[in-house]
Design an enzyme around this catalytic site. Structure first.
Site, PDB file in Angstrom:
ATOM      1  N   TYR A  55       1.420  11.164  15.859  1.00  0.00           N
ATOM      2  CA  TYR A  55       1.940  10.671  14.719  1.00  0.00           C
ATOM      3  C   TYR A  55       2.658   9.193  15.726  1.00  0.00           C
ATOM      4  O   TYR A  55       2.143   8.577  15.547  1.00  0.00           O
ATOM      5  CB  TYR A  55       3.739  10.936  13.125  1.00  0.00           C
ATOM      6  N   THR A  90       0.846  -1.196   0.001  1.00  0.00           N
ATOM      7  CA  THR A  90      -0.308  -0.425   0.061  1.00  0.00           C
ATOM      8  C   THR A  90       0.956   1.008   0.063  1.00  0.00           C
ATOM      9  O   THR A  90       1.849   1.310   0.508  1.00  0.00           O
ATOM     10  CB  THR A  90      -0.459  -0.165   1.058  1.00  0.00           C
ATOM     11  N   GLY A  91       0.162   2.173  -0.615  1.00  0.00           N
ATOM     12  CA  GLY A  91       1.342   3.345  -0.540  1.00  0.00           C
ATOM     13  C   GLY A  91       2.495   3.310  -1.555  1.00  0.00           C
ATOM     14  O   GLY A  91       3.318   3.903  -0.930  1.00  0.00           O
ATOM     15  N   SER A  92       2.329   2.592  -2.422  1.00  0.00           N
ATOM     16  CA  SER A  92       3.978   2.608  -3.440  1.00  0.00           C
ATOM     17  C   SER A  92       4.057   3.242  -4.157  1.00  0.00           C
ATOM     18  O   SER A  92       5.207   2.489  -4.992  1.00  0.00           O
ATOM     19  CB  SER A  92       3.546   0.624  -3.255  1.00  0.00           C
ATOM     20  N   THR A  93       3.693   4.437  -4.550  1.00  0.00           N
ATOM     21  CA  THR A  93       3.793   4.919  -5.727  1.00  0.00           C
ATOM     22  C   THR A  93       5.410   5.878  -5.613  1.00  0.00           C
ATOM     23  O   THR A  93       5.572   6.240  -6.419  1.00  0.00           O
ATOM     24  CB  THR A  93       3.154   5.898  -6.130  1.00  0.00           C
ATOM     25  N   GLY A 141       8.728   6.782  -2.479  1.00  0.00           N
ATOM     26  CA  GLY A 141       9.045   6.398  -1.376  1.00  0.00           C
ATOM     27  C   GLY A 141       9.887   4.969  -0.468  1.00  0.00           C
ATOM     28  O   GLY A 141       9.834   4.211  -1.729  1.00  0.00           O
ATOM     29  N   ILE A 142       9.570   4.861   0.662  1.00  0.00           N
ATOM     30  CA  ILE A 142       9.824   3.810   1.022  1.00  0.00           C
ATOM     31  C   ILE A 142       8.422   2.367   0.214  1.00  0.00           C
ATOM     32  O   ILE A 142       9.489   1.101   0.188  1.00  0.00           O
ATOM     33  CB  ILE A 142       9.278   3.398   2.546  1.00  0.00           C
ATOM     34  N   GLY A 143       7.358   2.578   0.112  1.00  0.00           N
ATOM     35  CA  GLY A 143       6.688   1.871  -0.418  1.00  0.00           C
ATOM     36  C   GLY A 143       6.947   0.984  -2.016  1.00  0.00           C
ATOM     37  O   GLY A 143       7.424   0.097  -2.426  1.00  0.00           O
ATOM     38  N   SER A 193       7.917   2.849  12.370  1.00  0.00           N
ATOM     39  CA  SER A 193       8.715   3.659  12.565  1.00  0.00           C
ATOM     40  C   SER A 193       9.226   3.971  14.350  1.00  0.00           C
ATOM     41  O   SER A 193       8.773   3.354  15.057  1.00  0.00           O
ATOM     42  CB  SER A 193       7.664   5.096  13.183  1.00  0.00           C
TER      43      SER A 193
END
Length: 264
Positions: free
Chosen positions: A154, A13-16, A18-20, A141
């Site tokens: 966060y 998820t959220g892989s477009t 950064g870390i993803g 994190s």
């Protein structure tokens, strides 16, 4: 040590970016078929093209959808119905003075950083248990353990994610499915550059800004630099593999020694 995910399907998820994005690339290089997720189809397709170029592989599935909503999550699960490896990477962060964090902000951070992961685990864990094999990874994190004063909301959301991990690992006990968190330390992504410049002089060149940020705001780091996304991805690839079959319910650190503890 050979990490081979041939025949496995992963969703990050959220892989477009950064870390993803780095995790998606790492899993693909290990042989997995990877579903790429973002809120917009255009950003997903652009990320897939970049992934093809960087990995020299064409084993990607477009799975756009906003997983913070039930409808969005349904679109994702329809695009990628059979998943062996689920990496819950989607998350938001930002600096806000402690007493200025609104109820709305607290709810948003919980919805995005915690509930979206729970939603996807509910969707995929039952079939993993039926197949007697699966991997669930939640990208947490260092802030889950060392709550940062500049973004308490966060940190609290990532602490909750560690509890989610442990709880679902117990639910999957004895099934061949493992559930783990990765405690990622301060990582060099586009998002972190924006965050760093919220805390240091924006006129500083990036190398100087990064050093000042680490010295003033992350002095505990033993690495004394920002972690590269690929270094987090390496840990994700290992935990996704058969080699990590005895690791479950854990909060595994890829934090550059930031968390001052002798335990993982």
């Amino acid at each position: 040590m050979l990490i081979d995910l041939t025949g496995k399907t992963a969703l990050v998820t959220g892989s477009t970016q950064g870390i993803g994005f780095a995790v998606a690339a790492g899993l693909a290089r290990a042989g997995a078929r990877v579903a790429v997720n973002g809120r917009r189809r255009q950003s997903v397709e652009e990320a897939m093209e970049k992934l093809r170029q960087e990995t020299d592989r064409d084993s990607f599935i477009a799975a756009p959808g906003d997983i913070t909503t039930d409808d969005g999550a349904r679109h994702v699960t329809e695009a990628a119905p059979d998943v062996d490896v689920l990496v819950n990477n989607l998350g938001i962060f930002g600096a806000t003075p402690a007493l200025e964090i609104s109820d709305e902000a607290w709810r948003r951070y919980f919805d995005v950083n915690v509930l979206s992961a729970v939603r996807m685990i509910r969707a995929y864990l039952p079939a993993m248990k039926d197949r007697s094999w699966g991997r669930v990874l939640n990208i947490a994190s260092d802030s889950a353990v060392v709550i940062p004063v500049e973004m308490i909301h966060y940190g609290v959301s990532k602490t909750a994610l560690l509890a989610v991990t442990r709880g679902f690992a117990k639910d999957a006990a004895g099934t061949g499915v493992t559930v783990n968190s990765i405690i990622a330390g301060p990582t060099h992504t586009g998002g972190i550059e924006d965050f760093v410049y919220e805390l240091v002089d924006r006129s500083l060149p990036w190398d100087e800004a990064q050093r000042e940020f680490m010295v003033k705001h992350r002095p505990q780091s033993l690495l004394q630099r920002l972690i590269e996304p690929e270094e987090i991805a390496n840990m994700a690839a290992y935990l996704s593999s058969h080699l990590a079959s005895a690791t479950t319910g854990g909060a595994v650190r890829a934090d550059g020694g930031y968390v001052d503890s002798i335990l993982p």
